[in-house]
Design a protein around this motif. Structure first.
Motif, short mmCIF file in Angstrom:
data_model
loop_
_atom_site.label_atom_id
_atom_site.label_comp_id
_atom_site.label_asym_id
_atom_site.label_seq_id
_atom_site.Cartn_x
_atom_site.Cartn_y
_atom_site.Cartn_z
N UNK A 51 0.73 -1.32 -0.02
CA UNK A 51 0.08 0.07 0.06
C UNK A 51 0.80 1.15 -0.01
N UNK A 52 0.32 2.14 -0.63
CA UNK A 52 1.06 3.41 -0.19
C UNK A 52 0.81 4.10 1.00
N UNK A 53 1.60 5.26 1.43
CA UNK A 53 1.32 5.67 2.53
C UNK A 53 0.14 6.37 2.80
N UNK A 54 -0.42 6.67 1.73
CA UNK A 54 -1.58 7.40 1.48
C UNK A 54 -2.91 6.55 1.78
N UNK A 55 -2.66 5.38 1.64
CA UNK A 55 -3.80 4.33 1.75
C UNK A 55 -3.54 3.70 3.13
N UNK A 56 -2.57 3.44 3.70
CA UNK A 56 -2.02 2.88 4.93
C UNK A 56 -2.53 3.63 6.29
N UNK A 57 -2.97 2.69 6.99
CA UNK A 57 -3.63 3.16 8.57
C UNK A 57 -2.42 3.04 9.61
N UNK A 58 -1.44 2.29 9.14
CA UNK A 58 -0.18 2.09 10.05
C UNK A 58 0.56 3.48 10.70
N UNK A 59 0.92 3.35 11.74
CA UNK A 59 1.74 4.57 12.33
C UNK A 59 2.77 5.06 11.76
#
Length: 154
Positions: A51-59
Motif C-alpha cells: 500500500x502507499x502511505x496515502x492508503x495505509x493506517x499504520x503509524x
C-alpha cells in the motif's frame, strides 16, 4: 432477498480503497495538499508494503505523511521531499523504483521473461515438428494395407 443485497453492497464497498489520511493531517493550502497527496501515493508503507502511505493506517505511514507535509510547508520541492525520504528509508520506499543502473534488472526483467518465453516456444515448436509421429510399417503390415486398399480383403 434484502439480506443478500445488503451483503453484496457491503462486500463491494469493502473492496473500495480506504484513504487513511486523517482530517487533522490535511494542509490548509489546497495546492500543497495536492502535492502531498501525489507524493504520498508514490511512497510505500514499510509496514503494509503493498500500500502507499496515502492508503495505509499504520503509524509509520502516518508519520511519513506528516513528514512529507512538513517538508512541503518548509519549501521543499517534490523531488527534494522524495530524495529526503529515500535517503532515510532506501529505494524500497518507492512504489515505482527509479530507472538507474542498480535497478536496470528490475526494469528489464519483464522484457527478459517475455523474450525467454518466446524463445522457449520456438524451440519447443521446432522440436515437436522434428519428432516422428510413429514407426515405419513392417513388410507384413504394408502387404495387409495394400490388400485392404485394393479390395482383396485380409
Amino acid at each position: 432477498m434484502m439480506r443478500r443485497l445488503l451483503l453484496v453492497i457491503a462486500i463491494v464497498l469493502s473492496a473500495a480503497p480506504a484513504f487513511a489520511v486523517n482530517p487533522d493531517e490535511v494542509l490548509a493550502d489546497p495546492a500543497l495538499e495536492a502535492r502531498a497527496r501525489a507524493i504520498s501515493a508514490e511512497l510505500r508503507c514499510m509496514v503494509c508494503q503493498n500500500q502507499s502511505i496515502d492508503d495505509s493506517n499504520a503509524e509509520l505511514a502516518k508519520d511519513l505523511r506528516l513528514l512529507v507535509r512538513e517538508r512541503l510547508t518548509d519549501g521543499d520541492t517534490n523531488e527534494q521531499v522524495m530524495n529526503y525520504i529515500v535517503s532515510r528509508y532506501g529505494e524500497f520506499v518507492l512504489l515505482k523504483p527509479r530507472f538507474e543502473t542498480k535497478t536496470i534488472l528490475l526494469w528489464g526483467a519483464p522484457l527478459l521473461l517475455v523474450v525467454a518465453g518466446g524463445l522457449s516456444l520456438i524451440v519447443f515448436a521446432r522440436r515437436r515438428v522434428e519428432v516422428p509421429t510413429g514407426s515405419r510399417l513392417s513388410e507384413e503390415e504394408e502387404k495387409k494395407l495394400d490388400r485392404l486398399m485394393h479390395g482383396d480383403g485380409l
